[in-house]
Structure formats: C-alpha cells, structure tokens
Scaffold this active site. Structure first.
Site, PDB file in Angstrom:
ATOM      1  N   ASP A 258      52.791  28.659  27.002  1.00  0.00           N
ATOM      2  CA  ASP A 258      52.711  27.190  27.072  1.00  0.00           C
ATOM      3  C   ASP A 258      52.097  26.758  25.744  1.00  0.00           C
ATOM      4  O   ASP A 258      50.880  26.793  25.577  1.00  0.00           O
ATOM      5  CB  ASP A 258      51.828  26.768  28.254  1.00  0.00           C
ATOM      6  CG  ASP A 258      51.622  25.252  28.277  1.00  0.00           C
ATOM      7  OD1 ASP A 258      52.161  24.548  27.394  1.00  0.00           O
ATOM      8  OD2 ASP A 258      50.901  24.780  29.172  1.00  0.00           O
TER       9      ASP A 258
ATOM     10  N   TRP B  67      45.272  34.208  27.718  1.00  0.00           N
ATOM     11  CA  TRP B  67      45.970  34.173  29.002  1.00  0.00           C
ATOM     12  C   TRP B  67      46.985  35.303  28.978  1.00  0.00           C
ATOM     13  O   TRP B  67      47.659  35.529  27.975  1.00  0.00           O
ATOM     14  CB  TRP B  67      46.593  32.787  29.190  1.00  0.00           C
ATOM     15  CG  TRP B  67      47.978  32.689  29.754  1.00  0.00           C
ATOM     16  CD1 TRP B  67      49.106  32.415  29.042  1.00  0.00           C
ATOM     17  CD2 TRP B  67      48.369  32.811  31.118  1.00  0.00           C
ATOM     18  NE1 TRP B  67      50.175  32.355  29.883  1.00  0.00           N
ATOM     19  CE2 TRP B  67      49.758  32.603  31.163  1.00  0.00           C
ATOM     20  CE3 TRP B  67      47.681  33.092  32.295  1.00  0.00           C
ATOM     21  CZ2 TRP B  67      50.473  32.654  32.350  1.00  0.00           C
ATOM     22  CZ3 TRP B  67      48.393  33.140  33.474  1.00  0.00           C
ATOM     23  CH2 TRP B  67      49.771  32.916  33.497  1.00  0.00           C
TER      24      TRP B  67
ATOM     25  N   ASP C 216      45.558  31.916  21.580  1.00  0.00           N
ATOM     26  CA  ASP C 216      45.760  30.708  20.777  1.00  0.00           C
ATOM     27  C   ASP C 216      45.182  30.928  19.373  1.00  0.00           C
ATOM     28  O   ASP C 216      44.221  31.688  19.198  1.00  0.00           O
ATOM     29  CB  ASP C 216      45.075  29.514  21.441  1.00  0.00           C
ATOM     30  CG  ASP C 216      45.791  29.100  22.721  1.00  0.00           C
ATOM     31  OD1 ASP C 216      46.981  29.452  22.878  1.00  0.00           O
ATOM     32  OD2 ASP C 216      45.157  28.437  23.565  1.00  0.00           O
TER      33      ASP C 216
ATOM     34  N   ASN D 164      48.072  29.043  32.225  1.00  0.00           N
ATOM     35  CA  ASN D 164      48.303  29.062  30.770  1.00  0.00           C
ATOM     36  C   ASN D 164      48.055  27.691  30.143  1.00  0.00           C
ATOM     37  O   ASN D 164      48.107  27.538  28.934  1.00  0.00           O
ATOM     38  CB  ASN D 164      49.720  29.553  30.439  1.00  0.00           C
ATOM     39  CG  ASN D 164      50.793  28.598  30.907  1.00  0.00           C
ATOM     40  OD1 ASN D 164      50.492  27.577  31.516  1.00  0.00           O
ATOM     41  ND2 ASN D 164      52.045  28.938  30.650  1.00  0.00           N
TER      42      ASN D 164
ATOM     43  N   TRP E  23      42.599  27.908  24.830  1.00  0.00           N
ATOM     44  CA  TRP E  23      41.732  29.085  24.706  1.00  0.00           C
ATOM     45  C   TRP E  23      40.887  29.041  23.434  1.00  0.00           C
ATOM     46  O   TRP E  23      40.043  29.907  23.232  1.00  0.00           O
ATOM     47  CB  TRP E  23      42.570  30.366  24.775  1.00  0.00           C
ATOM     48  CG  TRP E  23      43.215  30.519  26.114  1.00  0.00           C
ATOM     49  CD1 TRP E  23      44.538  30.391  26.407  1.00  0.00           C
ATOM     50  CD2 TRP E  23      42.544  30.773  27.358  1.00  0.00           C
ATOM     51  NE1 TRP E  23      44.742  30.560  27.756  1.00  0.00           N
ATOM     52  CE2 TRP E  23      43.539  30.802  28.366  1.00  0.00           C
ATOM     53  CE3 TRP E  23      41.217  30.986  27.730  1.00  0.00           C
ATOM     54  CZ2 TRP E  23      43.239  31.020  29.703  1.00  0.00           C
ATOM     55  CZ3 TRP E  23      40.920  31.217  29.066  1.00  0.00           C
ATOM     56  CH2 TRP E  23      41.923  31.232  30.026  1.00  0.00           C
TER      57      TRP E  23
ATOM     58  N   TYR F 159      43.319  23.425  18.751  1.00  0.00           N
ATOM     59  CA  TYR F 159      44.463  24.311  19.015  1.00  0.00           C
ATOM     60  C   TYR F 159      45.578  24.093  17.996  1.00  0.00           C
ATOM     61  O   TYR F 159      45.950  22.965  17.713  1.00  0.00           O
ATOM     62  CB  TYR F 159      44.997  24.058  20.423  1.00  0.00           C
ATOM     63  CG  TYR F 159      46.341  24.706  20.672  1.00  0.00           C
ATOM     64  CD1 TYR F 159      46.446  26.083  20.856  1.00  0.00           C
ATOM     65  CD2 TYR F 159      47.511  23.957  20.702  1.00  0.00           C
ATOM     66  CE1 TYR F 159      47.677  26.691  21.063  1.00  0.00           C
ATOM     67  CE2 TYR F 159      48.747  24.547  20.908  1.00  0.00           C
ATOM     68  CZ  TYR F 159      48.819  25.921  21.090  1.00  0.00           C
ATOM     69  OH  TYR F 159      50.048  26.509  21.283  1.00  0.00           O
TER      70      TYR F 159
ATOM     71  N   THR G 278      50.318  29.534  19.430  1.00  0.00           N
ATOM     72  CA  THR G 278      50.039  30.665  20.332  1.00  0.00           C
ATOM     73  C   THR G 278      50.824  31.899  19.882  1.00  0.00           C
ATOM     74  O   THR G 278      52.011  31.793  19.570  1.00  0.00           O
ATOM     75  CB  THR G 278      50.458  30.296  21.777  1.00  0.00           C
ATOM     76  OG1 THR G 278      49.787  29.089  22.151  1.00  0.00           O
ATOM     77  CG2 THR G 278      50.097  31.394  22.768  1.00  0.00           C
TER      78      THR G 278
END
Ligand code: ABN
Length: 179
Positions: free
Chosen positions: A81, A106, A125, A153, A157, A166, A169
């Site tokens: 995600d 995750w 991330d 997800n 993170w 962020y 990922t």
C-alpha cells in the site's frame, strides 16, 4: 609640495592595502571553488535492504508486469500500500538516495510465479522526503483493518524512523513462507 607628497603617498598605501586584501580573497575563493570541484560527488544511499534470509528468488521477465518492480502487478507487490520505490529513484530493495529505511515494517506473503512458491515480503517504508507520488499501488493481499496494526499495511512505518515523512515502499524478500 609636502602636502601633495603626503596625499599621494597615503592614497598609494590605501590602494595597495585594498588591492592586497582583494587578491587574498580572490585567491581564497578560487581555492574553495577549485577544491570543491576536485572532490568527486559521492552517492548518498542510506537505505539498506533488510537482511535477506535466503538467496533472492528468481524473477519473472522484466518485460512482464509481474517482473517489473515499478508496476503494481509486480509479484512482490501483492500486499503493498504505497508508492513502489523502484518508481521513485530507488529499487524494490533499496531506498532512494536521501531517504532512510524504516525499522518497523509490514509483512506480506506473495507467490512467485516463476517457481509457484510463497515468499515472505517485508514492506519497509523509506522516509525523510515528501511523498513520491508515482505509480501508487494498493493491492492489500493479507491486509487487515487498522485496528490490528501489526496486520495492517495502511500505516506509516516511518513513525519508527528519524523522520516520519513517508516517501515510498520497498518489497524485500525475507525468506520462503512455511519453511
Ligand atoms: N506503509 C505505507 C503507508 C504510508 C503512509 C500512510 C499509509 C500507508
């Protein structure tokens, strides 16, 4: 006549002083610029792949979406995600330069089409730069609602990192599932 002499002497001294200072500054500037140009730019890649427990499994052909780490259909992206780092100046295993790998992650399980085996994928991330925004991908296989954070997800993170901003990922293989 004496006054004129003194005036000329004083002006000459002033000029000499100013010229000398300028030339020192000029030389210093040249040295700094020249020196900096002489230092090669080093790559900045702070992201590191989480330690893999198995050799990397075989990958589908990169000509197919299942083998293209920028595509949402990439086989490791079954539980992602976010924005794949391969679309953001990184790779499926490394953060883009200038970003930092999140310590928390995750975990998903994806089937590799080349050997039909299931692999544990770590979706870390990469943090420290604003959202990458390219090729958003939200597949969510194995995802649970956010009230079960360890199984969701949909969590930033980066909260475990120095910067909680962020960027993208990664999808690193940790091992084979069910071994
Ligand atoms: N783990 C990806 C992500 C980051 C921020 C917000 C939601 C999901």
């Amino acid at each position: 006549m004496k006054m004129l002499d003194r005036w000329i002497e004083g002006s000459a001294r002033d000029l000499a002083k100013r010229t000398a200072r300028r030339s020192v500054l000029a030389r210093l500037g040249t040295l700094l610029i020249g020196g900096a140009a002489g230092i090669p730019l080093l790559p900045v890649a702070r992201g590191a792949e989480p330690a893999a427990r198995v050799p990397a499994p075989s990958e589908p052909s990169s000509d197919t979406p299942q083998g293209n780490p920028s595509a949402c259909e990439y086989w490791r992206h079954c539980g992602i995600d976010g924005f794949p780092c391969a679309s953001c100046g990184g790779t499926q295993t490394h953060c883009p330069p200038g970003t930092e790998l999140s310590a928390a992650t995750w975990i998903g399980i994806c089937r590799n089409p080349t050997d039909s085996r299931d692999y544990i994928i770590s979706y870390n991330d990469c943090c420290g730069k604003s959202s990458c925004g390219r090729d958003p991908c939200n597949r969510n296989e194995g995802d649970s609602p956010m009230y079960m954070p360890a199984k969701s997800n949909d969590i930033n993170w980066c909260m475990s990192s120095k910067s909680n901003v962020y960027h993208c990922t990664i999808s690193a293989v940790l091992g084979q599932a069910g071994e």
